[in-house]
Motif scaffolding. Structure first.
Motif, PDB file in Angstrom:
ATOM      1  N   ARG A  66       0.650   7.109   0.053  1.00 53.71           N
ATOM      2  CA  ARG A  66      -0.653   6.927   0.955  1.00 53.71           C
ATOM      3  C   ARG A  66      -1.434   7.875   1.096  1.00 53.71           C
ATOM      4  N   HIS A  67      -2.481   8.223   0.503  1.00 55.80           N
ATOM      5  CA  HIS A  67      -3.294   9.283   0.443  1.00 55.80           C
ATOM      6  C   HIS A  67      -4.491   9.099   0.046  1.00 55.80           C
ATOM      7  N   PRO A  68      -5.666   9.726   0.779  1.00 54.30           N
ATOM      8  CA  PRO A  68      -7.082   9.151   0.390  1.00 54.30           C
ATOM      9  C   PRO A  68      -7.478   9.489  -1.040  1.00 54.30           C
ATOM     10  N   ASN A  69      -6.799  10.449  -1.639  1.00 54.73           N
ATOM     11  CA  ASN A  69      -7.054  10.788  -3.099  1.00 54.73           C
ATOM     12  C   ASN A  69      -6.255  10.141  -4.193  1.00 54.73           C
ATOM     13  N   ILE A  70      -5.386   9.255  -3.826  1.00 57.68           N
ATOM     14  CA  ILE A  70      -4.354   8.653  -4.468  1.00 57.68           C
ATOM     15  C   ILE A  70      -4.785   7.224  -4.510  1.00 57.68           C
ATOM     16  N   LEU A  71      -4.975   6.536  -5.678  1.00 57.77           N
ATOM     17  CA  LEU A  71      -5.346   5.236  -5.843  1.00 57.77           C
ATOM     18  C   LEU A  71      -4.201   4.331  -5.234  1.00 57.77           C
ATOM     19  N   ARG A  72      -4.401   3.264  -4.425  1.00 57.77           N
ATOM     20  CA  ARG A  72      -3.172   2.600  -3.636  1.00 57.77           C
ATOM     21  C   ARG A  72      -2.925   1.592  -4.459  1.00 57.77           C
ATOM     22  N   LEU A  73      -1.679   1.210  -4.678  1.00 57.76           N
ATOM     23  CA  LEU A  73      -0.880   0.234  -5.263  1.00 57.76           C
ATOM     24  C   LEU A  73      -0.426  -0.825  -4.261  1.00 57.76           C
ATOM     25  N   TYR A  74      -1.040  -2.078  -4.085  1.00 56.57           N
ATOM     26  CA  TYR A  74      -0.689  -2.781  -2.925  1.00 56.57           C
ATOM     27  C   TYR A  74       0.525  -3.585  -3.297  1.00 56.57           C
ATOM     28  N   GLY A  75       0.555  -3.900  -4.172  1.00 54.96           N
ATOM     29  CA  GLY A  75       1.783  -5.001  -4.616  1.00 54.96           C
ATOM     30  C   GLY A  75       1.648  -5.324  -6.070  1.00 54.96           C
ATOM     31  N   TYR A  76       2.425  -6.074  -6.416  1.00 57.89           N
ATOM     32  CA  TYR A  76       2.500  -6.745  -7.822  1.00 57.89           C
ATOM     33  C   TYR A  76       3.101  -8.129  -7.850  1.00 57.89           C
ATOM     34  N   PHE A  77       2.756  -8.800  -8.672  1.00 58.78           N
ATOM     35  CA  PHE A  77       3.543 -10.174  -8.908  1.00 58.78           C
ATOM     36  C   PHE A  77       3.619 -10.554 -10.500  1.00 58.78           C
ATOM     37  N   TYR A  78       4.337 -11.408 -10.792  1.00 64.33           N
ATOM     38  CA  TYR A  78       4.151 -11.728 -12.357  1.00 64.33           C
ATOM     39  C   TYR A  78       4.465 -13.261 -12.653  1.00 64.33           C
ATOM     40  N   ASP A  79       4.087 -13.632 -13.806  1.00 61.76           N
ATOM     41  CA  ASP A  79       4.324 -14.906 -14.243  1.00 61.76           C
ATOM     42  C   ASP A  79       5.102 -15.098 -15.405  1.00 61.76           C
ATOM     43  N   GLN A  80       5.171 -16.086 -16.269  1.00 58.85           N
ATOM     44  CA  GLN A  80       6.118 -16.007 -17.573  1.00 58.85           C
ATOM     45  C   GLN A  80       5.401 -15.110 -18.446  1.00 58.85           C
ATOM     46  N   LYS A  81       4.146 -14.925 -18.662  1.00 55.45           N
ATOM     47  CA  LYS A  81       3.408 -13.900 -19.716  1.00 55.45           C
ATOM     48  C   LYS A  81       2.978 -12.692 -19.046  1.00 55.45           C
ATOM     49  N   ARG A  82       2.819 -12.516 -17.858  1.00 58.07           N
ATOM     50  CA  ARG A  82       1.979 -11.601 -17.626  1.00 58.07           C
ATOM     51  C   ARG A  82       2.675 -10.613 -16.220  1.00 58.07           C
ATOM     52  N   VAL A  83       2.269  -9.562 -16.189  1.00 56.06           N
ATOM     53  CA  VAL A  83       2.651  -8.716 -14.943  1.00 56.06           C
ATOM     54  C   VAL A  83       1.136  -8.385 -14.149  1.00 56.06           C
ATOM     55  N   TYR A  84       1.172  -8.770 -12.920  1.00 56.60           N
ATOM     56  CA  TYR A  84      -0.147  -8.359 -12.174  1.00 56.60           C
ATOM     57  C   TYR A  84       0.077  -7.079 -11.164  1.00 56.60           C
ATOM     58  N   LEU A  85      -0.844  -6.207 -11.218  1.00 59.51           N
ATOM     59  CA  LEU A  85      -0.928  -4.908 -10.477  1.00 59.51           C
ATOM     60  C   LEU A  85      -1.931  -5.163  -9.695  1.00 59.51           C
ATOM     61  N   ILE A  86      -1.696  -5.116  -8.136  1.00 54.15           N
ATOM     62  CA  ILE A  86      -2.845  -5.126  -7.240  1.00 54.15           C
ATOM     63  C   ILE A  86      -3.096  -3.820  -6.661  1.00 54.15           C
ATOM     64  N   LEU A  87      -4.391  -3.441  -7.278  1.00 58.37           N
ATOM     65  CA  LEU A  87      -4.872  -1.884  -6.953  1.00 58.37           C
ATOM     66  C   LEU A  87      -5.935  -2.018  -6.130  1.00 58.37           C
ATOM     67  N   GLU A  88      -6.096  -0.664  -5.114  1.00 58.65           N
ATOM     68  CA  GLU A  88      -7.227  -0.245  -4.800  1.00 58.65           C
ATOM     69  C   GLU A  88      -8.355  -0.197  -5.702  1.00 58.65           C
ATOM     70  N   TYR A  89      -9.453  -0.718  -5.447  1.00 58.96           N
ATOM     71  CA  TYR A  89     -10.751  -1.059  -6.255  1.00 58.96           C
ATOM     72  C   TYR A  89     -11.782   0.460  -6.109  1.00 58.96           C
ATOM     73  N   ALA A  90     -11.627   1.208  -7.039  1.00 63.20           N
ATOM     74  CA  ALA A  90     -12.376   2.433  -7.321  1.00 63.20           C
ATOM     75  C   ALA A  90     -13.864   2.040  -7.609  1.00 63.20           C
ATOM     76  N   ALA A  91     -14.741   1.835  -6.835  1.00 64.27           N
ATOM     77  CA  ALA A  91     -16.055   1.226  -7.029  1.00 64.27           C
ATOM     78  C   ALA A  91     -16.970   1.979  -7.982  1.00 64.27           C
ATOM     79  N   ARG A  92     -16.838   3.425  -8.160  1.00 66.84           N
ATOM     80  CA  ARG A  92     -17.593   3.994  -9.072  1.00 66.84           C
ATOM     81  C   ARG A  92     -16.814   4.244 -10.527  1.00 66.84           C
ATOM     82  N   GLY A  93     -15.523   3.848 -10.576  1.00 67.14           N
ATOM     83  CA  GLY A  93     -14.938   3.999 -12.001  1.00 67.14           C
ATOM     84  C   GLY A  93     -14.597   5.185 -12.322  1.00 67.14           C
ATOM     85  N   GLU A  94     -14.661   5.366 -13.619  1.00 61.44           N
ATOM     86  CA  GLU A  94     -14.009   6.549 -14.371  1.00 61.44           C
ATOM     87  C   GLU A  94     -14.735   7.757 -14.206  1.00 61.44           C
ATOM     88  N   LEU A  95     -13.805   8.757 -13.689  1.00 60.76           N
ATOM     89  CA  LEU A  95     -14.569  10.287 -13.617  1.00 60.76           C
ATOM     90  C   LEU A  95     -15.042  10.746 -15.066  1.00 60.76           C
TER      91      LEU A  95
END
Ligand code: AMP
Length: 295
Positions: A88-117
């Motif tokens: 938990r740090h303002p300069n580290i992207l949060r990972l809120y949680g994850y889930f999966y189904d048969q084919k995929r894994v889903y990561l719930i991430l903090e949204y970084a609105a201005r994208g890639e540096l």
């Protein structure tokens, strides 16, 4: 009744999201409205999404199990999810949680609105000293936090940094992209940020991140990493010899060069500790104390 400020609203939303994660809520795809694609990685896509109950905006990373299995990176993914979800740090992207189904894994991430540096650096070619110092200081604070939790990032480079809505940097991809693919187009992209002890495959510790932050500081100021060469073997040689040069253009202050020289030291215990970096005159004089570069 007072209307909560944007920050308060955001804090409340983040609290709800992390409360849900903490209470081991089982997420499903049905909990989210899926929006526009944000980007594509090797194992799947990233989408803007809204958690329906809290209205919290997140980035949903969708990874295909078959591809993870094929590349034998499931264990790596599990470990990185475990690490990132506890930070938990303002300069580290949060990972809120994850889930999966048969084919995929889903990561719930903090949204970084201005994208890639990385894209921003490509667009600007190089950053001003104020901008570079602000970024380096915020990353040093994030790494001090990580090291305090015995987490070494080992893969600090522009491709692994995202930017939040205010322009604040967010470290993403905890040791992950090093095992996936190299987004850099140059031949020796994977090598450029490696410290001598990792190139030579000897034991390493948290000071690898000081080295990589030094490389990053150089690349911010000059637009290219310091040991770049056409062939892997030449980059390798330049790293182990610490063949560090400062080109005449762009013009960079002596103070910035002094800081970089104190970070890019072959003997890892001699590298400038991160808390000392924060006291270095170049950082003190140039970094915005808010950690946010305002242009
Ligand atoms: P990755 O699979 O992590 O390489 O992500 C692919 C692309 O999606 C990245 O290069 C970003 O442009 C975008 N992206 C990934 N995560 C996020 C995020 N949390 N917020 C905004 N954009 C993201």
């Amino acid at each position: 009744m007072a209307i909560p400020s944007e920050t308060q609203q955001q804090q409340q939303q983040e609290k709800e999201a992390s409360d849900a994660a903490a209470s081991q809520k089982r997420w499903t795809l049905g909990d989210f409205d899926i929006g526009k694609p944000l980007g594509r990685g090797k194992f799947g896509h990233v989408y803007l999404a809204r958690e329906k109950r809290s209205n919290h905006i997140v980035a949903l990373k969708v990874l295909f199990k078959s591809q993870l299995q094929q590349s034998q990176v499931e264990h790596q993914l599990r470990r990185e999810v475990e690490i990132q979800s506890h930070l938990r740090h303002p300069n580290i992207l949060r990972l809120y949680g994850y889930f999966y189904d048969q084919k995929r894994v889903y990561l719930i991430l903090e949204y970084a609105a201005r994208g890639e540096l990385y894209k921003e650096l490509q667009r600007c070619k190089f950053f001003s000293e104020r901008r570079a110092a602000t970024y380096v200081a915020s990353l040093a604070r994030a790494l001090i936090y990580c090291h305090g939790k015995h987490v070494i990032h080992r893969d600090i480079k522009p491709e692994n940094l995202l930017t939040g809505a205010q322009g604040e940097l967010k470290i993403a991809d905890f040791g992950w992209s090093v095992h996936t693919f190299n987004r850099r187009r140059t031949m020796c992209g994977t090598l450029d940020y490696l410290p001598p002890e990792m190139v030579e495959n000897v034991e390493h510790d948290a000071s690898v991140d000081i080295w990589s932050l030094g490389i990053l500081c150089y690349e911010f100021l000059y637009g290219v990493p310091p040991f770049e060469a056409n062939r892997h073997s030449d980059t390798y040689k330049r790293i182990v010899q610490v063949d560090l040069n400062f080109p005449p253009k762009p013009i960079v202050s002596g103070s910035a060069k002094d800081l970089i020289s104190q970070m890019l030291v072959k003997e890892s215990p001699q590298r400038l500790p991160l808390h000392k970096l924060l006291e270095h005159p170049w950082i003190v004089q140039n970094a915005d104390p808010s950690g946010i570069y305002r242009g």
